[in-house]
Design a protein around this motif. Structure first.
Motif, PDB file in Angstrom:
ATOM      1  N   TYR A 129     -13.993  -2.064  -2.141  1.00  0.00           N
ATOM      2  CA  TYR A 129     -12.978  -1.451  -2.994  1.00  0.00           C
ATOM      3  C   TYR A 129     -13.583  -0.400  -3.927  1.00  0.00           C
ATOM      4  CZ  TYR A 129      -9.896  -5.178  -1.393  1.00  0.00           C
ATOM      5  OH  TYR A 129      -9.143  -6.017  -0.616  1.00  0.00           O
ATOM      6  N   PHE A 166      -8.203  -0.753  -8.330  1.00  0.00           N
ATOM      7  CA  PHE A 166      -8.843  -2.064  -8.204  1.00  0.00           C
ATOM      8  C   PHE A 166      -9.594  -2.427  -9.485  1.00  0.00           C
ATOM      9  CE2 PHE A 166     -12.561  -4.632  -7.026  1.00  0.00           C
ATOM     10  CZ  PHE A 166     -11.969  -5.675  -6.329  1.00  0.00           C
ATOM     11  N   ASP A 195     -11.433   2.547  -4.754  1.00  0.00           N
ATOM     12  CA  ASP A 195     -10.087   2.227  -5.237  1.00  0.00           C
ATOM     13  C   ASP A 195     -10.115   2.132  -6.760  1.00  0.00           C
ATOM     14  OD1 ASP A 195      -7.596   1.220  -5.821  1.00  0.00           O
ATOM     15  OD2 ASP A 195      -7.630  -0.333  -4.278  1.00  0.00           O
ATOM     16  N   ARG A 198      -7.118  -5.585   1.485  1.00  0.00           N
ATOM     17  CA  ARG A 198      -7.523  -4.895   2.707  1.00  0.00           C
ATOM     18  C   ARG A 198      -7.980  -5.906   3.762  1.00  0.00           C
ATOM     19  NH1 ARG A 198     -10.864   0.405   0.359  1.00  0.00           N
ATOM     20  NH2 ARG A 198      -9.143   1.180  -0.946  1.00  0.00           N
ATOM     21  N   LYS A 213       0.834  -1.204   0.000  1.00  0.00           N
ATOM     22  CA  LYS A 213       0.000   0.000   0.000  1.00  0.00           C
ATOM     23  C   LYS A 213       0.870   1.255   0.000  1.00  0.00           C
ATOM     24  CE  LYS A 213      -3.421   2.488   2.782  1.00  0.00           C
ATOM     25  NZ  LYS A 213      -4.212   2.498   4.043  1.00  0.00           N
TER      26      LYS A 213
END
Length: 752
Positions: free
Chosen positions: A279, A285, A282, A58, A50
């Motif tokens: 996500y 992602f 994100d 996560r 990260k």
């Protein structure tokens, strides 16, 4: 010198002492996941990814456990699912269990009625027990009409009273089984377990159950549940109920949630509403492959369910007031069953870290797993094992069963391979060492001892397969084979590896036997031992009707009403054996005479009213001779093992009782020595001696010389002292002796 039953009884009566009060036993919540590699959690690599702007998984709740507890960086399981569950539950490594691979027949045979599993031990210790998730044994693989195939292998046959589980690992290769196995069950259910629909409908519309991560209130949630949602809700009900009960009654609970996540198939999660919600913020992602997205979403979904369980420990009745929290005295464990597989999880997220190999392989990436433990009352900023830290001690999956047993205050099953780490976690008592760990895989077998790992490549039918040696301290990626430069070490480790039965044919396992011989019968005669046969549905998987051998777990127990004596007439080997009696009026004594060697490879145990008399013979074990409360070891001879004394050791005769390794005492232990004229007899310890118990003089006469020291214990190093008042001891003739210590010797000096 021969020792009579009467003399042993007099010794027992003289030295009996009450045990110390046990500490409060913790609740235990064990979170066990499927196919999650060592590098899949924050502290093992994902946090660093990260920080570098790389794709990461996560796991906020698992990471919080690590921050509040301890991350064991050298933890091991097995290479695939079924062996890991077998070794986890039984405490035996793959060389001693049926399940050394993902054999489709494991569901029928891997767990036997005689095996004492985690559920058995914890239920017997007074815990309320629960198991949810992938069990893998006892049922058929048919998706629509599964049946019980072996009652002996069911979780309900091994102490688990609250169950929602899958009983065949192949049937667990989907997350949408139409039914799951449940207990408590209807009265006429075979094995106390029955099928119920795989559904979470009863949780819909209730404010008591969080909507995330399952989204069970969403109109698109399927009627057949995603099974890990069902497991998690069942576990949540159990934890809430039993946490409140613990506050009311003090009765602890043991719960094991064994998720199918994140095992394949990955794509099934995409059938759920808002499956990737964790996500949604994100943007990177969305650029990942579908499989990578699905795998990450599975892991984070599971982590969110774990978070709800942790919240239930903090606030069992959900009223917002955490004064009823039981988290402080709850040990929470997170662990994976094996390394991560190949595919996107490995290539995109580096789920096995820098380790070589993956699921199914004998290399570190296949068998090293994430392991985190949190226990706030014992692991904190001021404890020896500090919260938020890493621990590099080797911990194997077989170590969990004996750890739970010790924390629960019950003996570990006899002769298992695992070694308790309860003293490490609690900071109380002596932490026993485990010299090595053993693993098998599709491509070989391995032994890890300290920093060295020997790998024996699997070549069918060839016991002289290529051997590789690695130094894991400086080469955990196993790139440099140093076998050629350490031939003696390779030879030594290879012999140990083969001695653990990893080279046996499929279907080999340890066997259980008990003594059925008459008074004075000889140990070597097969007719004095029970035969062993393990059968199910007309198929015999294993039988043994011969005499003692290295695969035996043996019990010599006197269940009668009078004393019993057994004699060892020749050298014999066992995996482990135990001696016990039913009362002080019905003790069981085993006698070993001059020139006889008795081996318990994993352990020799003397339990309550069990006595072992050595008349010049030898006891040997790779690990220890364990004298439990009420057990007596007496005589002279040699012990080629460590000696743990929580009962009575009486060293008598004209020569010392020799201990080749270390000697340890508990506060309740007693050591008896003899002094006659110019002669003293005691212990000669070649390792270190840790003293804490009480010293007694069993025999003496009035011809002792005043102010003359009598040596009664020697060791390479002595730590601690006896607990005798004022460091004095008196014999039966009221002769007073003072106890004196040096770094390597204990002596008695007569006092006028």
């Amino acid at each position: 010198m021969k020792y009579s039953i009467l003399f042993i009884l007099q010794t027992l009566a003289l030295f009996s002492a009450p045990g110390a009060e046990p500490a409060a036993r913790p609740n235990i919540l064990y979170l066990f996941v499927d196919d999650m590699g060592w590098g899949s959690i924050g502290p093992n690599g994902q946090a660093a990814r990260k920080d570098k702007g790389l794709p990461y998984v996560r796991t906020p709740n698992i990471d919080r456990l690590a921050e509040q507890g301890v991350n064991f960086t050298r933890a091991y399981a097995c290479h695939v699912c079924s062996p890991s569950r077998s070794s986890q539950q039984s405490g035996f490594h793959q060389g001693h269990t049926f399940a050394d691979a993902n054999d489709p027949d494991n569901a029928r045979k891997a767990m036997r009625g005689e095996d004492i599993l985690m559920g058995d031990a914890m239920f017997a210790a007074g815990y309320t027990t629960g198991y949810w998730g992938k069990w893998g044994y006892g049922g058929s693989k048919d998706q629509f009409k599964p049946k019980v195939d072996n009652i002996q292998s069911l979780p309900t046959s091994h102490g688990y009273t609250h169950v929602l589980a899958e009983l065949h690992h192949v049937r667990a290769h989907t997350f949408f089984q139409p039914s799951l196995w449940s207990a408590p069950a209807k009265i006429d259910a075979i094995g106390g377990i029955h099928l119920i629909p795989n559904s979470i409908a009863k949780y819909v519309g209730s404010d008591a159950y969080p909507d995330l991560p399952a989204y069970q209130n969403h109109h698109d949630y399927p009627s057949i549940a995603y099974c890990d949602d069902a497991y998690a809700f069942a576990a949540l009900d159990f934890v809430r109920k039993n946490a409140q009960n613990y506050n009311k009654t003090g009765k602890p609970f043991f719960g094991l949630l064994a998720t199918q996540i994140p095992h394949a198939p990955f794509n099934e999660i995409s059938q759920l509403p808002n499956w990737d919600h964790a996500y949604e913020d994100d943007t990177a992602f969305k650029k990942l492959s579908p499989q990578a997205q699905q795998w990450a979403a599975m892991v984070t979904r599971m982590d969110a369910h774990f978070g709800h369980l942790l919240s239930a420990l903090d606030d069992p009745n959900q009223d917002g007031d955490t004064s009823d929290s039981i988290a402080d005295n709850t040990l929470v464990i997170f662990q994976s069953d094996n390394g991560g597989p190949g595919g996107s999880s490995h290539t995109v997220f580096d789920s096995n870290g820098s380790l070589r190999g993956g699921k199914g392989k004998i290399q570190e990436g296949g068998i090293r797993v994430p392991l985190v433990m949190r226990w706030p009352s014992m692991i904190h900023s001021k404890s020896k094992l500090k919260s938020g830290n890493q621990c590099a001690r080797i911990v194997d999956i077989t170590d969990l069963l004996p750890t739970f047993c010790e924390l629960a205050g019950t003996p570990s099953p006899l002769s298992i391979d695992g070694v308790s780490i309860a003293p490490l976690l609690s900071g109380c008592g002596h932490q026993r060492n485990r010299d090595f760990i053993i693993h098998e895989a599709s491509n070989g077998q391995s032994i890890i001892r300290g920093k060295h790992k020997l790998v024996r490549a699997r070549v069918r039918g060839n016991r002289d397969a290529p051997l590789e040696l690695y130094d894991l301290e400086r080469d955990q990626t196993e790139k440099e084979n140093i076998a050629a430069s350490h031939p003696e070490l390779v030879k030594e480790l290879h012999a140990l590896l083969l001695g653990e039965r990893v080279g046996e044919a499929k279907g080999f396992a340890n066997t259980y036997h008990h003594w059925i011989g008459d008074e004075g019968a000889l140990m070597s005669h097969p007719e004095n031992w029970s035969d062993y046969a393990y059968a199910n549905a007309g198929v015999t998987y294993l039988s043994d009707d011969g005499g003692p051998q290295l695969s035996w777990t043996a019990l010599i127990e006197n269940k009668g009403i009078t004393h019993s004596l057994v004699s060892a007439d020749t050298d014999l080997e066992f995996l482990g054996f135990e001696i016990s009696g039913s009362s002080v009026e019905a003790t069981q004594t085993l006698q070993i005479n001059q020139g006889i060697k008795l081996t318990g490879r994993n352990e020799i145990r003397l339990s309550n009213n069990g006595n072992l008399v050595i008349n010049g013979g030898t006891l040997t074990s790779l690990r220890w001779v364990d004298i439990q409360p009420g057990g007596i070891l007496q005589g002279h001879g040699r012990i080629e093992a460590s000696l743990y004394n929580n009962g009575i050791v009486s060293a008598s005769g004209k020569i010392p009782l020799e201990v080749s390794k270390d000697y340890y005492e508990t506060l309740d232990a007693r050591l008896s020595v003899s002094i006659e004229g110019d002669t003293s007899t005691g212990l000669k310890v070649y390792g270190k001696a840790i003293l804490a118990g009480t010293l007694d003089i069993a025999l003496s006469n009035l011809s002792v010389k005043a102010n003359t020291p009598y040596t009664i214990l020697t060791a390479s190093q002595i730590e601690g002292t006896f607990r005798n008042k004022n460091q004095h001891v008196t014999d039966g003739n009221d002769q007073l002796f003072s106890i004196h210590y040096t770094h390597s010797e204990v002596s008695l000096v007569p006092v006028k």
